[in-house]
Scaffold this active site. Structure first.
Site, PDB file in Angstrom:
ATOM      1  N   ARG A  95      40.489  45.504  50.678  1.00  0.00           N
ATOM      2  CA  ARG A  95      40.761  44.169  50.162  1.00  0.00           C
ATOM      3  C   ARG A  95      42.004  44.163  49.285  1.00  0.00           C
ATOM      4  O   ARG A  95      42.347  43.130  48.699  1.00  0.00           O
ATOM      5  CB  ARG A  95      39.570  43.705  49.322  1.00  0.00           C
ATOM      6  CG  ARG A  95      38.590  42.818  50.075  1.00  0.00           C
ATOM      7  CD  ARG A  95      37.436  42.541  49.139  1.00  0.00           C
ATOM      8  NE  ARG A  95      36.717  41.325  49.383  1.00  0.00           N
ATOM      9  CZ  ARG A  95      35.588  41.258  50.070  1.00  0.00           C
ATOM     10  NH1 ARG A  95      35.123  42.319  50.696  1.00  0.00           N
ATOM     11  NH2 ARG A  95      34.924  40.123  50.154  1.00  0.00           N
ATOM     12  N   ARG A 134      26.002  27.188  53.370  1.00  0.00           N
ATOM     13  CA  ARG A 134      25.293  28.342  53.938  1.00  0.00           C
ATOM     14  C   ARG A 134      24.023  28.631  53.139  1.00  0.00           C
ATOM     15  O   ARG A 134      24.024  28.584  51.907  1.00  0.00           O
ATOM     16  CB  ARG A 134      26.236  29.556  53.880  1.00  0.00           C
ATOM     17  CG  ARG A 134      25.669  30.799  54.496  1.00  0.00           C
ATOM     18  CD  ARG A 134      26.725  31.805  54.790  1.00  0.00           C
ATOM     19  NE  ARG A 134      27.310  32.422  53.590  1.00  0.00           N
ATOM     20  CZ  ARG A 134      28.204  33.404  53.648  1.00  0.00           C
ATOM     21  NH1 ARG A 134      28.632  33.861  54.806  1.00  0.00           N
ATOM     22  NH2 ARG A 134      28.697  33.911  52.547  1.00  0.00           N
ATOM     23  N   ARG A 167      23.031  32.153  48.456  1.00  0.00           N
ATOM     24  CA  ARG A 167      23.594  33.359  47.841  1.00  0.00           C
ATOM     25  C   ARG A 167      24.272  32.931  46.545  1.00  0.00           C
ATOM     26  O   ARG A 167      24.980  31.932  46.537  1.00  0.00           O
ATOM     27  CB  ARG A 167      24.651  33.970  48.776  1.00  0.00           C
ATOM     28  CG  ARG A 167      24.140  35.122  49.623  1.00  0.00           C
ATOM     29  CD  ARG A 167      25.136  35.538  50.667  1.00  0.00           C
ATOM     30  NE  ARG A 167      26.439  35.948  50.135  1.00  0.00           N
ATOM     31  CZ  ARG A 167      27.411  36.464  50.883  1.00  0.00           C
ATOM     32  NH1 ARG A 167      27.228  36.641  52.175  1.00  0.00           N
ATOM     33  NH2 ARG A 167      28.562  36.818  50.364  1.00  0.00           N
ATOM     34  N   ARG A 178      36.243  33.111  44.761  1.00  0.00           N
ATOM     35  CA  ARG A 178      36.375  34.103  45.841  1.00  0.00           C
ATOM     36  C   ARG A 178      37.617  33.812  46.686  1.00  0.00           C
ATOM     37  O   ARG A 178      38.304  34.733  47.132  1.00  0.00           O
ATOM     38  CB  ARG A 178      35.118  34.102  46.720  1.00  0.00           C
ATOM     39  CG  ARG A 178      33.916  34.735  46.047  1.00  0.00           C
ATOM     40  CD  ARG A 178      32.630  34.422  46.782  1.00  0.00           C
ATOM     41  NE  ARG A 178      32.526  35.128  48.055  1.00  0.00           N
ATOM     42  CZ  ARG A 178      31.638  34.816  49.011  1.00  0.00           C
ATOM     43  NH1 ARG A 178      30.819  33.801  48.829  1.00  0.00           N
ATOM     44  NH2 ARG A 178      31.587  35.508  50.114  1.00  0.00           N
TER      45      ARG A 178
HETATM   46  P1  AMP Z   1      31.505  39.794  51.177  1.00  0.00           P
HETATM   47  O1  AMP Z   1      30.113  39.733  51.722  1.00  0.00           O
HETATM   48  O2  AMP Z   1      32.443  40.579  52.048  1.00  0.00           O
HETATM   49  O3  AMP Z   1      32.042  38.437  50.820  1.00  0.00           O
HETATM   50  O4  AMP Z   1      31.433  40.621  49.806  1.00  0.00           O
HETATM   51  C1  AMP Z   1      30.565  40.225  48.771  1.00  0.00           C
HETATM   52  C2  AMP Z   1      30.974  40.886  47.468  1.00  0.00           C
HETATM   53  O5  AMP Z   1      30.934  42.336  47.593  1.00  0.00           O
HETATM   54  C3  AMP Z   1      32.387  40.583  46.993  1.00  0.00           C
HETATM   55  O6  AMP Z   1      32.484  39.340  46.321  1.00  0.00           O
HETATM   56  C4  AMP Z   1      32.631  41.782  46.053  1.00  0.00           C
HETATM   57  O7  AMP Z   1      31.923  41.611  44.843  1.00  0.00           O
HETATM   58  C5  AMP Z   1      31.965  42.940  46.802  1.00  0.00           C
HETATM   59  N1  AMP Z   1      32.900  43.640  47.716  1.00  0.00           N
HETATM   60  C6  AMP Z   1      32.832  43.673  49.077  1.00  0.00           C
HETATM   61  N2  AMP Z   1      33.833  44.406  49.598  1.00  0.00           N
HETATM   62  C7  AMP Z   1      34.554  44.874  48.553  1.00  0.00           C
HETATM   63  C8  AMP Z   1      35.724  45.667  48.433  1.00  0.00           C
HETATM   64  N3  AMP Z   1      36.378  46.145  49.517  1.00  0.00           N
HETATM   65  N4  AMP Z   1      36.197  45.945  47.196  1.00  0.00           N
HETATM   66  C9  AMP Z   1      35.560  45.471  46.112  1.00  0.00           C
HETATM   67  N5  AMP Z   1      34.473  44.682  46.147  1.00  0.00           N
HETATM   68  C10 AMP Z   1      33.948  44.386  47.343  1.00  0.00           C
END
Ligand code: AMP
Length: 220
Positions: A95, A134, A167, A178
């Site tokens: 990311r 969602r 969520r 986000r």
């Molecule tokens: P997502 O389901 O991909 O939207 O991820 C949910 C949450 O997981 C994010 O808001 C971050 O808190 C954490 N997260 C997921 N991937 C990463 C990453 N590559 N680096 C840091 N935090 C992450």
């Protein structure tokens, strides 16, 4: 070797709500892939109340990124577990440029070169509409994602005695956060992979089947 036997090492990038996880699942019948999804992996850690889960719980709920040392350690472990006759698709990682550089190191160690970076594209309006609507339908430990505009899915959930849960990071103020984090951290990444000739951009404003077909086309 046909495309369905090809071993690909891929990254799937897309704004929150672009359907990354759904697209990843729809790719599975077409390619021998292990899906390595950081968001889901981290939520599992939280659900199992592991040390890592406890360390990251608050950041996840607030839509903040988890510290690089934790996520890099997890990625190394998850990728090491991928079978040699399978490729992988990273969902949610890297990311940031720092994570991309760490990934290069991990992949060099594992002798698994990167073949492509698929970037899903979606307008801001569609992102907000998809995420704030969602819900998770929870029935006896089973969790399924649906959208509140899908009356049939909502009814099916209610008939099963399910509970509709949002969520914490899908609340409107966290979604905005986000999206901001995504734009800030991810644009440099897209530029980085474009320069390396690995970036493949695909519109996410379509059905999963069509998006998957376009991805298979760009992989060639
Ligand atoms: P997502 O389901 O991909 O939207 O991820 C949910 C949450 O997981 C994010 O808001 C971050 O808190 C954490 N997260 C997921 N991937 C990463 C990453 N590559 N680096 C840091 N935090 C992450």
């Amino acid at each position: 070797m046909t495309q369905s036997e090809q071993i690909y090492h891929l990254i799937l990038i897309g704004p929150p709500g672009s359907g990354k996880s759904t697209i990843a699942e729809h790719l599975l019948p077409h390619l021998p892939l292990a899906i390595v999804a950081t968001g889901a992996g981290l939520r599992n850690e939280v659900a199992s109340n592991s040390d890592i889960g406890q360390a990251v719980q608050q950041r996840l709920a607030q839509g903040q990124l988890v510290p690089d040392d934790i996520i890099n350690q997890l990625i190394r472990q998850w990728l090491r577990e991928v079978q040699p006759d399978q490729g992988f698709l990273l969902d949610g990682y890297p990311r940031s440029l720092e994570q991309a550089h760490m990934l290069d190191q991990i992949l060099a160690d594992l002798q698994r070169p990167l073949h492509g970076v698929i970037a899903l594209e979606l307008s801001q309006e569609m992102i907000i509409e998809r995420l704030t609507g969602r819900r998770i339908c929870e029935v006896d430990g089973d969790r399924q994602t649906l959208h509140i505009s899908d009356a049939q899915a909502v009814q099916r959930c209610q008939e099963r005695g399910g509970r509709l849960v949002q969520r914490p990071d899908d609340q409107p103020h966290v979604v905005k956060k986000r999206m901001h984090v995504y734009a800030q951290e991810t644009q440099p990444l897209l530029d980085h992979y474009a320069q390396r000739g690995l970036l493949r951009q695909v519109s996410a404003a379509d059905t999963p089947e069509h998006i998957v077909q376009r991805i298979l086309d760009v992989l060639g």
